[in-house]
Design a protein around this motif. Structure first.
Motif, PDB file in Angstrom:
ATOM      1  N   UNK A   1      19.436  11.120  15.581  1.00 64.70           N
ATOM      2  CA  UNK A   1      20.168  10.433  16.131  1.00 64.70           C
ATOM      3  C   UNK A   1      20.392   8.931  15.673  1.00 64.70           C
ATOM      4  N   UNK A   2      21.609   8.242  15.613  1.00 66.24           N
ATOM      5  CA  UNK A   2      21.764   6.983  15.288  1.00 66.24           C
ATOM      6  C   UNK A   2      22.359   6.201  16.413  1.00 66.24           C
ATOM      7  N   UNK A   3      21.913   4.948  16.524  1.00 70.15           N
ATOM      8  CA  UNK A   3      22.431   4.062  17.511  1.00 70.15           C
ATOM      9  C   UNK A   3      23.659   3.278  16.921  1.00 70.15           C
ATOM     10  N   UNK A   4      25.067   3.628  17.475  1.00 73.02           N
ATOM     11  CA  UNK A   4      26.033   2.939  16.880  1.00 73.02           C
ATOM     12  C   UNK A   4      26.636   1.854  17.663  1.00 73.02           C
ATOM     13  N   UNK A   5      25.566   1.406  18.345  1.00 74.07           N
ATOM     14  CA  UNK A   5      25.900   0.023  19.173  1.00 74.07           C
ATOM     15  C   UNK A   5      26.605   0.137  20.256  1.00 74.07           C
ATOM     16  N   UNK A   6      27.373  -0.682  20.870  1.00 73.93           N
ATOM     17  CA  UNK A   6      28.030  -0.454  22.235  1.00 73.93           C
ATOM     18  C   UNK A   6      29.198   0.237  22.220  1.00 73.93           C
ATOM     19  N   UNK A   7      29.675   0.925  23.098  1.00 73.12           N
ATOM     20  CA  UNK A   7      30.497   1.897  23.082  1.00 73.12           C
ATOM     21  C   UNK A   7      31.861   1.170  23.101  1.00 73.12           C
ATOM     22  N   UNK A   8      32.842   1.680  22.219  1.00 75.10           N
ATOM     23  CA  UNK A   8      34.164   0.901  22.139  1.00 75.10           C
ATOM     24  C   UNK A   8      35.255   1.998  22.385  1.00 75.10           C
ATOM     25  N   UNK A   9      35.046   3.104  21.999  1.00 77.56           N
ATOM     26  CA  UNK A   9      35.975   3.875  22.417  1.00 77.56           C
ATOM     27  C   UNK A   9      35.527   5.633  22.454  1.00 77.56           C
ATOM     28  N   UNK A  10      35.968   6.286  23.354  1.00 80.75           N
ATOM     29  CA  UNK A  10      35.314   7.747  23.428  1.00 80.75           C
ATOM     30  C   UNK A  10      36.379   8.720  24.077  1.00 80.75           C
ATOM     31  N   UNK A  11      36.690   9.797  23.253  1.00 77.92           N
ATOM     32  CA  UNK A  11      37.648  10.695  23.928  1.00 77.92           C
ATOM     33  C   UNK A  11      38.807  10.337  24.331  1.00 77.92           C
ATOM     34  N   UNK A  12      39.509   9.297  23.435  1.00 74.66           N
ATOM     35  CA  UNK A  12      40.900   8.716  23.690  1.00 74.66           C
ATOM     36  C   UNK A  12      40.652   7.530  24.816  1.00 74.66           C
ATOM     37  N   UNK A  13      39.270   7.173  25.273  1.00 74.47           N
ATOM     38  CA  UNK A  13      39.239   6.124  26.381  1.00 74.47           C
ATOM     39  C   UNK A  13      38.663   5.016  25.541  1.00 74.47           C
ATOM     40  N   UNK A  14      39.251   3.864  25.668  1.00 74.00           N
ATOM     41  CA  UNK A  14      38.721   2.596  25.356  1.00 74.00           C
ATOM     42  C   UNK A  14      37.844   1.784  26.241  1.00 74.00           C
ATOM     43  N   UNK A  16      36.027  -1.738  27.336  1.00 75.48           N
ATOM     44  CA  UNK A  16      35.805  -2.870  27.003  1.00 75.48           C
ATOM     45  C   UNK A  16      34.595  -3.593  27.902  1.00 75.48           C
ATOM     46  N   UNK A  17      33.585  -4.117  27.354  1.00 76.34           N
ATOM     47  CA  UNK A  17      32.425  -4.709  27.998  1.00 76.34           C
ATOM     48  C   UNK A  17      32.482  -6.296  28.544  1.00 76.34           C
ATOM     49  N   UNK A  18      32.272  -6.766  29.573  1.00 74.70           N
ATOM     50  CA  UNK A  18      32.404  -7.899  29.811  1.00 74.70           C
ATOM     51  C   UNK A  18      30.983  -8.215  30.984  1.00 74.70           C
ATOM     52  N   UNK A  19      30.839  -9.558  31.327  1.00 73.58           N
ATOM     53  CA  UNK A  19      29.674  -9.935  32.080  1.00 73.58           C
ATOM     54  C   UNK A  19      29.866  -9.192  33.438  1.00 73.58           C
ATOM     55  N   UNK A  20      31.307  -8.813  33.780  1.00 71.66           N
ATOM     56  CA  UNK A  20      31.681  -8.347  35.107  1.00 71.66           C
ATOM     57  C   UNK A  20      31.416  -6.720  35.104  1.00 71.66           C
ATOM     58  N   UNK A  21      31.126  -6.107  33.984  1.00 74.94           N
ATOM     59  CA  UNK A  21      30.999  -4.705  33.954  1.00 74.94           C
ATOM     60  C   UNK A  21      31.816  -4.085  32.714  1.00 74.94           C
ATOM     61  N   UNK A  22      32.250  -2.823  32.890  1.00 73.42           N
ATOM     62  CA  UNK A  22      32.953  -2.192  31.916  1.00 73.42           C
ATOM     63  C   UNK A  22      34.489  -2.067  32.506  1.00 73.42           C
ATOM     64  N   UNK A  23      35.510  -1.855  31.575  1.00 72.50           N
ATOM     65  CA  UNK A  23      36.982  -1.805  31.823  1.00 72.50           C
ATOM     66  C   UNK A  23      37.176  -0.552  30.891  1.00 72.50           C
ATOM     67  N   UNK A  24      37.566   0.448  31.496  1.00 73.44           N
ATOM     68  CA  UNK A  24      38.147   1.657  30.733  1.00 73.44           C
ATOM     69  C   UNK A  24      39.650   1.861  30.838  1.00 73.44           C
ATOM     70  N   UNK A  25      40.309   2.015  29.748  1.00 74.89           N
ATOM     71  CA  UNK A  25      41.659   2.030  29.772  1.00 74.89           C
ATOM     72  C   UNK A  25      42.172   3.224  28.622  1.00 74.89           C
TER      73      UNK A  25
END
Length: 118
Positions: A1-14, A16-25
């Motif tokens: 298993x490899x740590x790829x860092x913060x999630x940015x894109x998964x199964x067509x869902x973008x 975005x990380x912020x101090x308020x939480x996650x935004x899925x688009x």
């Protein structure tokens, strides 16, 4: 298993990380559907459902029923990050596409909360 860092894109869902939480688009997925339907430059609408709907004949039947089925099949996947269209998915495909074209930057915001709060 490899740590790829913060999630940015998964199964067509973008994601975005912020101090308020996650935004899925799913902006790119919406753009792909609009292109598939030939509606990139469609007239925008502000709601996913016509609030003054009347039964009427709205033009000739679709030229390619398989394209229509493909578009209708693509919309339920969007309800994951776009609960605002869940009801409308079954109502009017073209109206939904027009609404999505005008709301490309909408998505689902997930905010961290304490486990003790609702």
């Amino acid at each position: 298993m490899k740590d790829l860092g913060q999630l940015h894109h998964f199964l067509g869902v973008s994601v975005t990380h912020s101090s308020a939480g996650l935004f899925l688009s799913q902006r790119q997925y919406i753009l792909d559907i609009l292109e598939h339907a030939g509606m990139q430059d469609c007239k925008l609408c502000s709601t996913p459902v016509d609030t003054c709907a009347k039964l009427s004949y709205d033009g000739p039947p679709v030229d390619d029923p398989s394209q229509y089925r493909s578009l209708v099949g693509a919309l339920p996947w969007l309800t994951f990050t776009r609960p605002d269209i869940a009801f409308a998915v079954q109502q009017a495909v073209k109206r939904i596409l027009r609404y999505l074209s005008g709301t490309l930057d909408h998505g689902l915001r997930l905010c961290p909360t304490s486990p003790a709060s609702l």
